[in-house]
Design an enzyme around this catalytic site. Structure first.
Site, PDB file in Angstrom:
ATOM      1  NE  ARG A 121       1.375  -2.089  15.769  1.00 36.22           N
ATOM      2  CZ  ARG A 121       2.555  -2.348  15.407  1.00 36.22           C
ATOM      3  NH1 ARG A 121       3.366  -2.922  16.148  1.00 36.22           N
ATOM      4  NH2 ARG A 121       3.082  -2.000  14.502  1.00 36.22           N
ATOM      5  CB  THR A 122      -4.948  -2.753  12.934  1.00 34.91           C
ATOM      6  OG1 THR A 122      -4.199  -1.803  13.808  1.00 34.91           O
ATOM      7  CG2 THR A 122      -6.270  -2.671  13.204  1.00 34.91           C
TER       8      THR A 122
ATOM      9  CE  LYS B  53      -9.171  -6.794 -12.200  1.00 36.31           C
ATOM     10  NZ  LYS B  53     -10.053  -8.246 -12.279  1.00 36.31           N
TER      11      LYS B  53
ATOM     12  NE  ARG C 288      -5.525   0.477   9.352  1.00 32.42           N
ATOM     13  CZ  ARG C 288      -4.371   0.536  10.339  1.00 32.42           C
ATOM     14  NH1 ARG C 288      -3.141   0.456   9.586  1.00 32.42           N
ATOM     15  NH2 ARG C 288      -4.727   0.342  11.631  1.00 32.42           N
TER      16      ARG C 288
ATOM     17  CG  HIS D 233      -7.213   3.124  14.545  1.00 35.53           C
ATOM     18  ND1 HIS D 233      -7.914   1.908  14.578  1.00 35.53           N
ATOM     19  CD2 HIS D 233      -5.730   2.901  14.286  1.00 35.53           C
ATOM     20  CE1 HIS D 233      -6.793   0.980  14.359  1.00 35.53           C
ATOM     21  NE2 HIS D 233      -5.634   1.232  14.236  1.00 35.53           N
TER      22      HIS D 233
END
Ligand code: NCD
Length: 354
Positions: free
Chosen positions: A51-52, A80, A101, A129
């Site tokens: 969704r986000t 890396k 995120r 959030h």
């Protein structure tokens, strides 16, 4: 430059500006189709999301802008060993705005420090959030018309549920808002948030007990990915399930919200109830992100408010396993909460005095 790392980075007045912009976008979509022409959003998703990430992408596309980024840290230089600070320095050369995120709490804060473009926190571990909170606020505004004097039931995983943490911080600033907390003992709200709420919250053992008083019931999923002990997750995952029987106890004009994804905590039978607002909530997410991208790009020349309460400390964060300060070489920063407890600047957990 302004960033959005925590839901209280925006004042109530600024939230109103963004809500009004979102409502204007909904009413006059055609006026915004080119408003971010030539601008690029980078979506840096180190943790899974449907969704986000897609709603950020859809939002930028509907504003006429471009999107680049990654949805899996293993396909980027992170695999890396590149630090968040270096990654964001590089991305700043390619994008005008970033949505990040990350599984480590506080990672977007580091990104904001090193970025040359606005950074939006799209979820950091179990911490916060804020764009889901903007989505939730737009939903409450469209469904109920106001924020003041609401009784909000928060049900499920209040310990790791970052959407709950951000929503509480944002909603607690409005007049007369009360919270009823419904969670298993093991998944109670973190102490720093509980003390922030002081007398404005109470606990209920069951959904049934709280239901008749609620204007909003905010259901959450038990956050499987944050459990070290998988048996504990299995034991707790189905503690609270909202079904049609329990809906009979609710006010006629209340709403049920859920940030989604849903697992078992709301039965399908509830979906047809007009008070089930969770799928309308998803749609609001796109509009609010359009408003946010548009507004943060407009505010590019505004200066981020300095927090003068932050200090350096020799002590480490008690949440070191989940906090970005345990994963990357960053200065240990802290602030004093209103109860005299020293807390980590990145993840808000207690600093460990040795
Ligand atoms: C939430 C999240 O990622 O914290 N989902 C979302 O952004 N809509 C809630 C969840 O995953 O349970």
């Amino acid at each position: 430059m302004r960033h959005l790392i925590d839901s209280v980075d925006l004042t109530i007045e600024e939230i109103d500006i963004i809500m009004n912009r979102a409502l204007d976008i909904i009413a006059h979509k055609e006026m915004y189709t080119d408003s971010c022409h030539g601008k690029t959003l980078a979506t840096l998703f180190y943790e899974p999301s449907t969704r986000t990430r897609l709603s950020f992408t859809a939002a930028m596309m509907e504003l006429g802008g471009n999107v680049l980024g990654f949805s899996d840290a293993n396909s980027s230089s992170v695999s890396k060993g590149e630090s968040v600070a270096d990654t964001i320095r590089v991305i700043s050369a390619f994008a005008d705005i970033v949505a990040m995120r990350h599984s480590k709490e506080g990672a977007p804060r580091i990104a904001a420090e090193f970025a040359r473009v606005p950074v939006i926190n799209a979820g950091d571990g179990g911490n916060s959030h804020p764009t889901q909170t903007m989505t939730d606020l737009l939903t409450i505004r469209r469904e109920l018309g106001h924020f003041d004097n609401l009784t909000i039931g928060l049900c499920g995983d209040l310990k790791y549920g970052r959407t709950v943490h951000s929503l509480i911080k944002a909603m607690h600033r409005y007049e007369g808002v009360r919270f009823i907390l419904i969670s298993p003992n093991e998944l109670k709200l973190p102490s720093h948030l509980k003390s922030e709420l002081a007398g404005d919250c109470e606990e209920a053992a069951t959904i049934e007990e709280a239901m008749p008083r609620l204007d909003v019931l905010y259901m959450t999923r038990v956050q499987q990915e944050r459990f070290a002990d998988k048996d504990q997750y299995e034991r707790l995952k189905d503690t609270y399930i909202l079904d049609e029987e329990k809906m009979k106890l609710a006010k006629q004009n209340m709403i049920v919200m859920h940030p989604l994804p849903r697992v078992n905590e709301i039965t399908m039978g509830v979906d047809a109830d007009p008070r089930a607002a969770y799928f309308r909530q998803v749609e609001n997410g796109k509009f609010v992100r359009m408003a946010l991208i548009y507004t943060l790009l407009q505010w590019r020349n505004q200066v981020e408010k300095n927090r003068d309460d932050i200090c350096l400390t020799d002590h480490i964060c008690s949440n070191i396993r989940r906090c970005i300060s345990g994963a990357e070489n960053v200065p240990h920063r802290a602030y004093m909460d209103p109860y005299g407890i020293l807390r980590c600047y990145y993840c808000n957990h207690r600093i460990n005095p040795e």
